[in-house]
Design an enzyme around this catalytic site. Sequence first.
Site, PDB file in Angstrom:
ATOM      1  NE  ARG A 105       2.880 -15.176  -2.531  1.00 26.92           N
ATOM      2  CZ  ARG A 105       3.796 -16.010  -3.021  1.00 26.92           C
ATOM      3  NH1 ARG A 105       4.115 -16.934  -2.017  1.00 26.92           N
ATOM      4  NH2 ARG A 105       4.325 -15.849  -4.265  1.00 26.92           N
ATOM      5  CG  HIS A 132       2.368 -16.210  -8.903  1.00 19.45           C
ATOM      6  ND1 HIS A 132       2.887 -15.296  -8.456  1.00 19.45           N
ATOM      7  CD2 HIS A 132       3.321 -17.397  -8.312  1.00 19.45           C
ATOM      8  CE1 HIS A 132       3.918 -15.316  -7.717  1.00 19.45           C
ATOM      9  NE2 HIS A 132       4.256 -16.743  -7.578  1.00 19.45           N
ATOM     10  CD  GLN A 135       7.446 -18.054 -10.642  1.00 25.34           C
ATOM     11  OE1 GLN A 135       7.330 -17.907  -9.478  1.00 25.34           O
ATOM     12  NE2 GLN A 135       8.224 -18.383 -11.477  1.00 25.34           N
ATOM     13  CG  ASP A 221       2.569 -24.240  -9.343  1.00 26.55           C
ATOM     14  OD1 ASP A 221       3.418 -24.239  -8.325  1.00 26.55           O
ATOM     15  OD2 ASP A 221       1.614 -23.750  -9.249  1.00 26.55           O
ATOM     16  CB  CYS A 261       6.904 -21.178 -10.186  1.00 28.10           C
ATOM     17  SG  CYS A 261       5.659 -22.365  -9.529  1.00 28.10           S
ATOM     18  NE  ARG A 289       8.886 -14.243  -9.101  1.00 24.15           N
ATOM     19  CZ  ARG A 289       8.180 -14.620  -8.202  1.00 24.15           C
ATOM     20  NH1 ARG A 289       8.219 -15.690  -7.852  1.00 24.15           N
ATOM     21  NH2 ARG A 289       7.419 -13.791  -7.637  1.00 24.15           N
TER      22      ARG A 289
END
Length: 304
Positions: A105, A132, A135, A221, A261, A289
């Site tokens: 990340r 991402h 996700q 988001d 998310c 996830r």
Amino acid sequence: MSISAKHLLSLEKMDPEALRHILAATTELKRDRGRVCARPLAGQTWALIFSKSSTRTRVSFEVGIRELGGQALFLSANEIQIGRGESIKDTARVLGRMIQGAVIRTYAQQDVEEFALYSGIPTINALTDAEHPCQILADVFTFEEKRGPIAGRVVAFLGDGACNVASSWIWAAARLGFELRIAAPRPYQPPADLLRRADAQVRCTDDPVAAVAGADLLYTDVWVSMGKEAEASDRLSLLKDFQLNARLVKEAKPDALVMHCLPAYRGKEIDAATFEANAATIFDEAENRLHTQKAVLSWVVSPD
Ligand code: CP
Ligand code: NVA
């Protein structure tokens, strides 16, 4: 340098067959959790190298790696020599000799790609400024688990349409064949070159009502992504009319799903009542996830 390791660096680089394979494997891994247990990571050590905060991604990968038989090593980028300027290329060449896979990340997409190139080990993008992917795999899985195939459906994304999550939605639309509508003020609409490259069924508008009309999924988001804190006050003022709230939900299909998310900032990108009314879906999405991550890990270590 390796040419043989499999990576998940972006949805842009994934083909529809691989995405479908991961989504199908997610169904099996979710169903079989705690019962049958394939251990494709047995004997392996994987590093999580994170330059940004994380709750869901970190925990789902750490737990997923363990459940698949491997060991997880969390490395905060600030606490390893990357934080003092050691190059990605050298770090990748060292870690590639010690561990079997990496979950990264960070900020620049280029850094994840360079790590994959020089480490020679499977590398997974756990969020960059560009994408991402893990996700959105979990999001698509969640939609399909509740409503069936996403192909031909309408997804409305509200808010920062130029962020990593929105970009991965654009690539998902391109690869999986659904319509994506992005409602955002002009400065936060996706860049034209990205839209051209994706060549997907994506419509950008600054009218949130038009975007959500008859949609199957409403999605949002955070307005201030990690790394964008200096722009917070501009973002909060420009994005204020793009909140996901009851007024917009009424315009969507009666059985439309609302997803986020997470983390969520109530009163900003979503109002508290809409969040709570859809909490069951949103926390299923968060749980998914884990199952999706396990499918991604299993896919990158599988032979072609
Ligand atoms: N949605 C998501 O990636 O959450 P974290 O930042 O907590 O990992
Ligand atoms: N766009 C957000 C996603 C957080 C999971 C960010 O980059 O901070």
